[in-house]
Design an enzyme around this catalytic site. Structure first.
Site: not given
Ligand code: AGP
Length: 612
Positions: A2, A27, A74, A100-101, A485, A489, A492, A508, A607
């Site tokens: 949020c 966010r 959110w 927020n929370g 990674e 990418k 996501e 394997h 985010k």
């Molecule tokens: C990154 O591409 C992702 N969106 C997500 O995995 C992110 O790295 C993860 O939520 C950790 O966030 P932070 O680095 O702000 O702790």
């Protein structure tokens, strides 16, 4: 997560709220709302969906109110809807809350409040807070908020307004970020994150956990939640300008941030390396050389992309410093039996500095006596303020949900930390140190030069593969986490199912997936495991997999072994993880583009994941 924006001052509040919420869109949210005080009454406007719906609603509203609160939600409890959108009111409608929370004990509180006659109009946990404050409300809103949150379990960043105290707003926080903005000529702000404040002020105060604040047009005072004692807080000046948080002409924040990586890497090592001697200096760690030499083990804790950075660092630290390194996903770390003590250094890694699982892991580590040094990109974020020391990455604000420049900046910081620790513990020769430092110093310009060419190559490749249903990424050694990674990418932001694998694991199980339709991307720098990686490539080719090889421009074997080849400039073997991640970022970006995905705000993602 949020987004909260609040203001009280001489300016019209509605434009400030709408602009602020727009700057918090990254966010992630699914409904929005605001409230302002006009002619002694609270006026609430809420809607489901994107902020533009609220803007259209407000176009029809005439007000010159100077006090109000706004929120982007959110959903955590109750689906996205107008009724569940914030602000939420008490029974009288004279008091409103944005939050927020998560209120973990909201069911119990809701039942108790209903039994006392309160009537609820939403399915949210937040509405409980409005009725709870109402229970404690007599003639002082701040006191009522302070009393109410004492019975709350969970996390909150709160903005509260009461029509009977029209000259103030109350803010409070526990385990959910809230930053306050102050203007010289008067006017006080609250927001979930810095970008919402930048058009108006760069002078900010970070509320800490268990603190609250009373915001007035010409003053702002912070108090402790437990006993209400006033707290003197330092005003920090943010050196991001509003432009840095804008797209600067790029189509998406993600593309802008991919191209900002040379600068982000440079800014992260700037001032920390003596180019002449190769010496690295990290005074912010705040430990003596003796303490640094007494460390027996390192424990890296993170989530998502930050966890991938931790996996790379394990290779570097164990190779060059020679002490055991554990790497944990934070959500696992916090629930397993931890063997930590003062001889262990725990390093939480987080771009946002607010990730709930990583923060919980930090707190657990501290409770067990470990020394905590965090790596983070946001000045004053909760993780940094609860660490014994922080090595900041200087990537600037990362707005795109998919982390790019923060990731390569984290790798830079971890590489610096490896060099620093190796130098302090004398586990590396001067010559080795100079070579590695030289390679790091050259990296930003190397990337700068290659980015336009790589973008063209990956755009071509994206045309070939944007309709794929699956993708396999392979790597070995410190490039295995880069395969993870690259896969993250892609999945996501393009929603294509992608998996990263240690190349040696192919036989394997995953090799059963290989057929003419399966794209397989392998990272093949000329490093110490190159020969083994090439054997894995042969295994894929023998089963007609569609091979994409990312390797050295000087490796003339690549073309004969692969359907597609992405050639990379040579750099020191240790730095190939930083370099080889970039084409993977560009590939996922362009594939997502071609698939019409919302690159900067992918579905279901936020985010900063400030809830468990
Ligand atoms: C990154 O591409 C992702 N969106 C997500 O995995 C992110 O790295 C993860 O939520 C950790 O966030 P932070 O680095 O702000 O702790």
């Amino acid at each position: 997560m949020c987004g909260i924006v609040g203001y009280i001052g001489q300016r019209r509040v509605v434009p400030i709220i709408l602009e602020g919420l727009k700057r918090l869109e990254y966010r992630g949210y699914d409904s929005a709302g605001l409230v302002f005080l006009q002619d002694g009454s609270l006026h609430k406007h809420r809607c489901e969906g994107k902020l533009v719906n609220l803007e259209e609603m407000m176009d029809k509203v005439v007000t010159d109110s100077h006090i109000g609160l706004g929120h982007t939600r959110w959903a955590t409890h109750g689906p996205p809807s107008e009724a569940n959108a914030h602000p939420h009111s008490d029974c009288s409608g004279d008091l409103v809350v944005v939050h927020n929370g998560i209120v973990e004990n909201y069911q119990t509180l809701r039942e108790t409040l209903i039994a006392e006659g309160h009537v609820f109009s939403s399915q949210t946990d937040t509405e409980v807070l409005a009725h709870l404050i109402e229970e404690y409300l007599q003639d002082d809103l701040a006191e009522a908020v302070r009393a109410a949150v004492k019975v709350v379990e969970g996390s909150f960043a709160l903005g509260v307004m009461w029509k009977k105290q029209p000259h103030l707003l109350v803010a409070a926080r526990y385990q959910s970020p809230l930053v306050l903005g102050v203007q010289e000529n008067g006017g006080s702000f609250m927001a979930s994150d810095i970008p919402a404040l930048l058009p108006y002020t760069r002078d900010v105060i970070f509320l800490d956990d268990e603190e609250m604040a009373v915001l007035k047009a010409d003053s702002l005072q912070v108090y402790r939640l437990d006993d209400g004692a006033p707290v003197q807080k330092e005003i920090q000046t943010i050196n991001w300008n509003a432009g840095m948080a804008e797209k600067a002409g790029y189509r998406h924040f993600m593309l802008k941030e991919i191209f900002e990586q040379p600068q982000a890497i440079l800014n992260t090592f700037r001032g920390r390396i003596d180019a002449e001697t190769g010496k690295v200096n990290l005074p912010e760690i705040g430990l003596s050389n003796k303490e640094l030499c007494s460390i027996k083990r390192i424990s890296l804790v993170a989530c998502g992309t930050s966890w991938h950075a931790a996996l790379v660092a394990k290779y570097w630290l164990e190779k060059w410093v020679g002490i055991p390194v554990e790497v944990d996903i934070a959500s696992e770390f916090r629930y397993r039996r931890l063997l930590l003590d003062s001889e262990v250094m725990v390093i939480p890694i987080s771009q946002s500095g607010e990730t709930a699982d990583t923060l919980a892991g930090l707190r657990l580590a501290k409770k067990l006596g470990a020394r905590v040094i965090s790596i983070c990109n946001v000045v004053g974020s909760t993780i940094t303020r609860e660490s014994d020391g922080t090595i900041y990455t200087h990537a600037g604000p990362e707005i795109g949900v998919a982390s790019t420049k923060a990731f390569t900046s984290q790798l830079t910081a971890l590489f610096l930390f490896t060099l620093f620790l190796a130098q302090v513990r004398d586990s590396m020769t001067d010559e080795q140190s100079k070579q590695l430092v030289k390679a790091l110093l050259e990296l930003p310009s190397l990337i700068e030069e290659e980015l336009p060419r790589l973008q063209k190559s990956m755009n071509y490749l994206a045309e070939e593969f944007s309709r794929s249903r699956d993708f396999l990424y392979l790597g070995r050694g410190a490039n295995f986490p880069i395969a993870l990674e690259g896969a993250l990418k892609l999945k996501e932001i393009s929603y294509i199912h992608a998996e990263g694998y240690a190349a040696g694991e192919l036989k394997h199980g995953p090799i059963a997936l290989i057929d003419r339709d399966m794209p397989v991307l392998a990272l093949a720098p000329k490093d110490s495991v190159y020969g083994k990686l090439i054997s894995n490539v042969e295994e894929v080719k023998a089963r007609h997999g569609r091979m994409i090889l990312v390797g050295s421009v000087t490796d003339d074997r690549l073309d004969e072994m692969s359907d597609y080849v992405i050639k990379m400039p040579d750099t020191h073997e240790e730095l190939t993880p930083l370099l080889y991640t970039i084409p993977l970022q560009l590939l996922s970006y362009q594939i997502a583009n071609l698939r019409g995905c919302d690159v900067d705000q992918p579905r279901n993602l936020a985010k900063s994941v400030t809830v468990e």
